[in-house]
Write an enzyme that holds these catalytic residues in place. Structure first.
Site, mmCIF file in Angstrom:
data_model
loop_
_atom_site.group_PDB
_atom_site.id
_atom_site.type_symbol
_atom_site.label_atom_id
_atom_site.label_comp_id
_atom_site.label_asym_id
_atom_site.label_seq_id
_atom_site.Cartn_x
_atom_site.Cartn_y
_atom_site.Cartn_z
ATOM 1 N N ASP A 1 -4.002 1.158 11.505
ATOM 2 C CA ASP A 1 -3.557 1.787 10.263
ATOM 3 C C ASP A 1 -4.695 1.590 9.274
ATOM 4 O O ASP A 1 -4.885 0.491 8.742
ATOM 5 C CB ASP A 1 -2.259 1.156 9.734
ATOM 6 C CG ASP A 1 -1.809 1.816 8.423
ATOM 7 O OD1 ASP A 1 -2.472 2.788 7.992
ATOM 8 O OD2 ASP A 1 -0.811 1.360 7.833
ATOM 9 N N GLU B 1 -3.131 5.604 12.148
ATOM 10 C CA GLU B 1 -2.257 5.938 11.011
ATOM 11 C C GLU B 1 -3.099 6.075 9.736
ATOM 12 O O GLU B 1 -4.030 5.282 9.535
ATOM 13 C CB GLU B 1 -1.225 4.816 10.858
ATOM 14 C CG GLU B 1 -0.273 4.976 9.682
ATOM 15 C CD GLU B 1 0.649 3.756 9.573
ATOM 16 O OE1 GLU B 1 0.935 3.095 10.595
ATOM 17 O OE2 GLU B 1 1.061 3.453 8.441
ATOM 18 N N SER C 1 0.872 -1.178 0.000
ATOM 19 C CA SER C 1 0.000 0.000 0.000
ATOM 20 C C SER C 1 0.911 1.231 0.000
ATOM 21 O O SER C 1 1.167 1.852 1.024
ATOM 22 C CB SER C 1 -0.911 0.001 1.228
ATOM 23 O OG SER C 1 -0.173 0.139 2.408
ATOM 24 N N LYS D 1 9.732 5.018 7.044
ATOM 25 C CA LYS D 1 10.081 3.845 6.237
ATOM 26 C C LYS D 1 11.280 4.221 5.373
ATOM 27 O O LYS D 1 11.163 5.077 4.478
ATOM 28 C CB LYS D 1 8.905 3.463 5.340
ATOM 29 C CG LYS D 1 7.689 2.885 6.071
ATOM 30 C CD LYS D 1 6.510 2.812 5.105
ATOM 31 C CE LYS D 1 5.371 1.955 5.623
ATOM 32 N NZ LYS D 1 4.158 2.111 4.767
ATOM 33 N N HIS E 1 8.560 -1.247 9.425
ATOM 34 C CA HIS E 1 8.863 -2.258 8.398
ATOM 35 C C HIS E 1 8.014 -1.971 7.160
ATOM 36 O O HIS E 1 7.259 -0.997 7.121
ATOM 37 C CB HIS E 1 8.520 -3.640 8.960
ATOM 38 C CG HIS E 1 7.034 -3.825 9.178
ATOM 39 N ND1 HIS E 1 6.422 -5.040 9.294
ATOM 40 C CD2 HIS E 1 6.012 -2.895 9.291
ATOM 41 C CE1 HIS E 1 5.114 -4.877 9.457
ATOM 42 N NE2 HIS E 1 4.850 -3.591 9.466
ATOM 43 N N HIS F 1 -3.536 -6.075 2.424
ATOM 44 C CA HIS F 1 -2.612 -7.061 3.002
ATOM 45 C C HIS F 1 -3.262 -8.412 3.290
ATOM 46 O O HIS F 1 -2.591 -9.328 3.750
ATOM 47 C CB HIS F 1 -2.008 -6.523 4.310
ATOM 48 C CG HIS F 1 -1.038 -5.407 4.106
ATOM 49 N ND1 HIS F 1 -0.486 -4.709 5.143
ATOM 50 C CD2 HIS F 1 -0.504 -4.872 2.971
ATOM 51 C CE1 HIS F 1 0.332 -3.776 4.658
ATOM 52 N NE2 HIS F 1 0.324 -3.856 3.347
ATOM 53 N N LYS G 1 6.965 -0.284 14.520
ATOM 54 C CA LYS G 1 5.837 -1.056 13.998
ATOM 55 C C LYS G 1 6.421 -2.103 13.083
ATOM 56 O O LYS G 1 7.005 -1.772 12.052
ATOM 57 C CB LYS G 1 4.890 -0.107 13.266
ATOM 58 C CG LYS G 1 3.930 -0.775 12.313
ATOM 59 C CD LYS G 1 2.952 0.211 11.729
ATOM 60 C CE LYS G 1 2.966 0.125 10.219
ATOM 61 N NZ LYS G 1 1.706 0.529 9.574
ATOM 62 N N GLU H 1 1.519 -9.600 7.048
ATOM 63 C CA GLU H 1 2.388 -9.241 8.173
ATOM 64 C C GLU H 1 2.213 -10.184 9.358
ATOM 65 O O GLU H 1 2.594 -9.870 10.483
ATOM 66 C CB GLU H 1 2.124 -7.788 8.584
ATOM 67 C CG GLU H 1 2.452 -6.834 7.440
ATOM 68 C CD GLU H 1 2.282 -5.375 7.802
ATOM 69 O OE1 GLU H 1 1.801 -5.073 8.913
ATOM 70 O OE2 GLU H 1 2.624 -4.528 6.964
ATOM 71 N N ASP I 1 1.644 8.328 7.039
ATOM 72 C CA ASP I 1 2.484 7.390 6.282
ATOM 73 C C ASP I 1 2.455 7.813 4.810
ATOM 74 O O ASP I 1 3.350 8.534 4.357
ATOM 75 C CB ASP I 1 1.943 5.965 6.488
ATOM 76 C CG ASP I 1 2.622 4.915 5.626
ATOM 77 O OD1 ASP I 1 3.631 5.233 4.975
ATOM 78 O OD2 ASP I 1 2.154 3.755 5.592
ATOM 79 N N GLU J 1 -4.710 -2.435 9.153
ATOM 80 C CA GLU J 1 -4.019 -2.999 10.321
ATOM 81 C C GLU J 1 -4.731 -2.684 11.626
ATOM 82 O O GLU J 1 -5.068 -1.524 11.883
ATOM 83 C CB GLU J 1 -2.586 -2.440 10.394
ATOM 84 C CG GLU J 1 -1.801 -2.735 9.134
ATOM 85 C CD GLU J 1 -0.440 -2.035 9.094
ATOM 86 O OE1 GLU J 1 0.065 -1.641 10.165
ATOM 87 O OE2 GLU J 1 0.093 -1.889 7.991
HETATM 88 C C1 PEP Z 1 3.624 -1.260 6.485
HETATM 89 C C2 PEP Z 1 2.681 -0.792 5.681
HETATM 90 O O1 PEP Z 1 2.341 -1.425 4.537
HETATM 91 P P1 PEP Z 1 3.136 -1.339 3.174
HETATM 92 O O2 PEP Z 1 4.527 -1.764 3.434
HETATM 93 O O3 PEP Z 1 2.363 -2.285 2.266
HETATM 94 O O4 PEP Z 1 3.051 0.081 2.699
HETATM 95 C C3 PEP Z 1 1.921 0.438 6.008
HETATM 96 O O5 PEP Z 1 1.061 0.863 5.244
HETATM 97 O O6 PEP Z 1 2.160 1.052 7.046
HETATM 98 MG MG MG Z 2 0.639 2.605 6.682
#
Ligand code: PEP
Ligand code: MG
Length: 432
Positions: free
Chosen positions: A246, A287, A47, A339, A367, A159, A390, A209, A314, A168
């Protein structure tokens, strides 16, 4: 005064490895003249935010168009040429040289995946050469806060095929004295959740995940089953173990409204959903509650819930210093998800974390849904005293690798280790 000599990079090697979804990704190894070696692998999201740095893929026949041959070649050729001969302790100089060699806004020429693999491998090699664990190299004597884990135990969105719109549902064992107790509580709740879901007739298949993907009737049912699992495991919801979401709302936003539980909702309606959830459940973090394009929605949610919960950007910030700074000016969110591969170098990631802390935003080191056994993010979380990490369910080796590395870091720090949930129980002051 004599200073220790800096070791020079003498070799760089890129390779393809598989991630946790069975897709190819890149890994790099950097060798220094003193014999120290560092290796790092890059994860991959599903995503993704639209303004993330580019993950270079081959689009050929192999791996259904997801091959990384070009990215690997860029590590072995263009990037090797840039960094060989450079001082391994000059992380910023190395990262800037790679950014310059790429020459694009979003690292689309050489690939953010290729550049990040080298950037992180350099840091690992430099730490080795100094005889330090990575967190101590990056954080010096300051880096000692063990993060509160946000553990994704029910998966939805892109996911999993649970049918839940939110991506999430996380448990957050914040109310403990140390990280290992928090991890134990999270793992216990995860196991209890499995039996609670089973007993209620839901399947216990897992998503990307490692969280369960039950076809629950609605989102509140997911929050309810989590509260039940926390209590059955012997913990107090809202005191010891909290909840986090999330929503990954960009995934169910069509440009004007949100498609949530089969209805078309405005930003205001969506906010009402969150307000009710926060008033009824011990949620401490949301999130991407609004889509990355929906700046007005982001302002609304920040004004309404910004004093009660973490509002984590994010997709809306994509770990990008310039985009984040603009978001702060606009009064959006109060926390940022970090990230590494959204921006593509360690230096830029450290820059955005520092900026966030300076302007009073919290950082959650994260992650990706496609992960490897690499544990760099555990070190980054402690080095920067981020206070939050996370990294999925406390199950499945690619997620557990990060949680376990934090146990090792805690052991290494000994009495110096500080658990963020113990030193800063901010939730006690929140009125719901
Ligand atoms: C960890 C996540 O998913 P992705 O790595 O698919 O963006 C997220 O959206 O926070
Ligand atoms: Mg996210």
């Amino acid at each position: 005064m004599e200073y220790a000599e800096s070791p020079v990079i003498i070799d760089v090697k890129g390779r393809m490895v598989l991630d946790s979804r069975g897709n190819p990704t890149v890994e790099a190894t950097v060798l220094l003249e003193d014999g120290s070696m560092g290796t790092a692998a890059v994860p991959s999201g599903a995503s993704t935010g639209t303004r993330e740095a580019l993950e270079l893929r081959d689009n050929g026949k192999e791996f259904g168009g997801k091959g990384v041959d070009k990215a690997v070649a860029n590590i072995n050729e263009a990037l090797a040429e840039v960094v060989i001969g450079m001082d391994a302790y000059d992380q910023a100089g190395i990262d800037m040289a790679m950014i310059e060699a790429d020459g694009t806004e979003n690292k689309s020429k050489l690939g953010a995946n290729a550049i990040l693999a080298v950037s992180l491998a350099v840091a690992h090699a430099a730490a080795k050469s100094l005889g330090l664990p990575l967190f101590a190299y990056l954080g010096g004597v300051q880096g000692k806060v063990l993060p509160i884990p946000l553990m994704n135990v029910i998966n939805g969105g892109v996911h999993a095929d649970s049918g839940l719109d939110f991506q999430e549902f996380m448990i957050v064992p914040a109310g403990f004295d140390n990280y290992s107790d928090a991890l134990r509580a999270g793992a216990e709740v995860y196991q209890v959740l499995k039996s609670v879901l089973k007993k209620q007739g839901y399947r216990i298949a897992v998503g990307d995940e490692g969280g369960f993907a039950p076809t629950l009737p609605n989102h509140k049912a997911a929050l309810q089953v989590l509260v039940e699992a926390i209590q059955t495991a012997g913990y107090e919801p809202g005191k010891q173990v909290f909840l986090a979401l999330d929503a990954a709302a960009s995934e169910f936003y069509d440009g004007t409204s949100y498609k949530y539980e089969g209805k078309q909702l405005s930003s205001k309606d969506m906010l009402a959903v969150y307000e009710e959830m926060v008033s009824q459940y011990p949620i401490i973090s949301i999130e991407d509650g609004m889509a990355e394009q929906d700046k007005e929605g982001w302002k609304l949610i920040t004004q309404s819930l910004g004093s009660k919960v973490l509002l984590v950007g994010d997709d809306v910030f994509v770990t990008n210093p310039a985009i984040f700074t603009k978001g702060v000016e606009d009064g959006i969110a109060n926390a940022i998800l970090i990230k590494l591969n959204q921006i593509g170098t360690l230096t830029e990631t450290l820059d955005v974390i520092r900026t966030a802390h300076l302007v009073g935003y919290r950082c959650i080191i994260s992650h990706r849904s496609g992960e490897t056994e690499d544990t760099t993010i555990s070190h980054l979380a402690v080095a920067t005293n981020a206070g939050f990490i996370k990294t999925g369910a406390p199950a499945r080796s690619e997620r557990v690798a990060k949680y376990n590395e934090l146990l090792r870091i805690q052991e290494y720090l000994g009495d110096s280790a500080v658990y963020f949930g113990k030193v800063f129980p901010w939730w006690k002051a929140v009125k719901r």
